[in-house]
Design an enzyme around this catalytic site. Structure first.
Site, PDB file in Angstrom:
ATOM      1  N   HIS A  72     -79.213  34.798   7.891  1.00  0.00           N
ATOM      2  CA  HIS A  72     -79.698  34.400   6.566  1.00  0.00           C
ATOM      3  C   HIS A  72     -78.602  34.652   5.541  1.00  0.00           C
ATOM      4  CE1 HIS A  72     -82.272  34.304   2.948  1.00  0.00           C
ATOM      5  NE2 HIS A  72     -83.135  33.627   3.693  1.00  0.00           N
ATOM      6  N   TYR A  73     -78.634  33.892   4.453  1.00  0.00           N
ATOM      7  CA  TYR A  73     -77.587  34.069   3.442  1.00  0.00           C
ATOM      8  C   TYR A  73     -77.728  35.384   2.682  1.00  0.00           C
ATOM      9  CZ  TYR A  73     -81.116  32.552   0.017  1.00  0.00           C
ATOM     10  OH  TYR A  73     -82.248  32.445  -0.758  1.00  0.00           O
ATOM     11  N   ARG A  74     -78.916  35.973   2.682  1.00  0.00           N
ATOM     12  CA  ARG A  74     -79.100  37.242   1.988  1.00  0.00           C
ATOM     13  C   ARG A  74     -78.483  38.387   2.780  1.00  0.00           C
ATOM     14  NH1 ARG A  74     -85.362  36.549  -0.052  1.00  0.00           N
ATOM     15  NH2 ARG A  74     -84.900  35.122  -1.780  1.00  0.00           N
TER      16      ARG A  74
END
Length: 215
Positions: A126-128
């Site tokens: 995930h980009y987070r």
């Protein structure tokens, strides 16, 4: 978004994305309670003599002391193989791509090398990101009692050991910083740090803010 966290730590020949090499990568997946899932993976990646010779004095001393330089020379694993080994482990516990955040200490540096050298791995995450270093810096400013009471790090500068220390550090903050005011007393902070140092106290539901420590 899934509850699992993908913890990754990398060792490099330096921090210059233009020239330095990724020489070790490790990964662990934890559940929502920060319990480690499976055995994890730790891969040493081969680098040529020129790359190792170009390391600065401090980095050379650090990787010599840890034994990593000798392991890098002996390794036959390339970046593509290492990437697939890490992905195989992560996919075992995180079935769908782009659902589990990346976690670690100063993790943006590690992710920059992952983006450069392991794009398939980067795309699966995930980009987070959850950066334990950010929590540390906030505690230093807002909760110095917690900051100065944190467990001592071993500073082995080996990827898998560093991940275990990062997980332990987040366990500590969960039980001391993420609680209702006024937070734990100094003696309670010391007890949490001591228990984590001894490895005998796993995090659990009782550690949540619903039952804040007194004092």
């Amino acid at each position: 978004m899934r509850d699992e966290l993908v913890w990754i730590d990398c060792e490099m020949t330096g921090l210059d994305l233009g020239s330095d090499k990724l020489i070790e990568i490790a990964a662990l997946v934890t559940d929502a309670e920060l319990n480690v899932l499976g055995d994890g993976v730790d891969v040493v990646i081969h680098a040529d003599d020129a790359a190792l010779a170009a390391m600065g004095e401090v980095v050379t001393e650090m990787h010599s002391r840890s034994g990593l330089i000798d392991e890098v020379k002996a390794s036959t694993v390339d970046l593509a193989t290492a990437e697939e080994m890490v992905l195989d482990y992560i996919r075992t516990h995180v079935k769908a791509p782009k659902t589990a955040p990346l976690a670690g200490n100063s993790i943006a540096t590690d992710r920059a090398f992952i983006v450069r050298d392991m794009p398939a791995l980067d795309a699966y995450l995930h980009y987070r990101m959850i950066d334990v270093s950010s929590i540390k810096e906030l505690c230093r400013r807002w909760y110095p009692r917690i900051y100065f009471g944190q467990p001592v790090k071993g500073l082995t500068h080996r990827a898998l050991a560093d991940i275990h220390e990062s997980i332990r550090e987040l366990q500590f903050y969960r039980r001391t910083a993420f609680v209702a005011p006024p937070g734990p007393s100094t003696s309670e902070i010391e007890a949490v740090a001591a228990a984590l140092d001894e490895g005998k106290d796993a995090p659990g539901p009782s550690d949540s803010a619903s039952a804040p420590p007194t004092g």
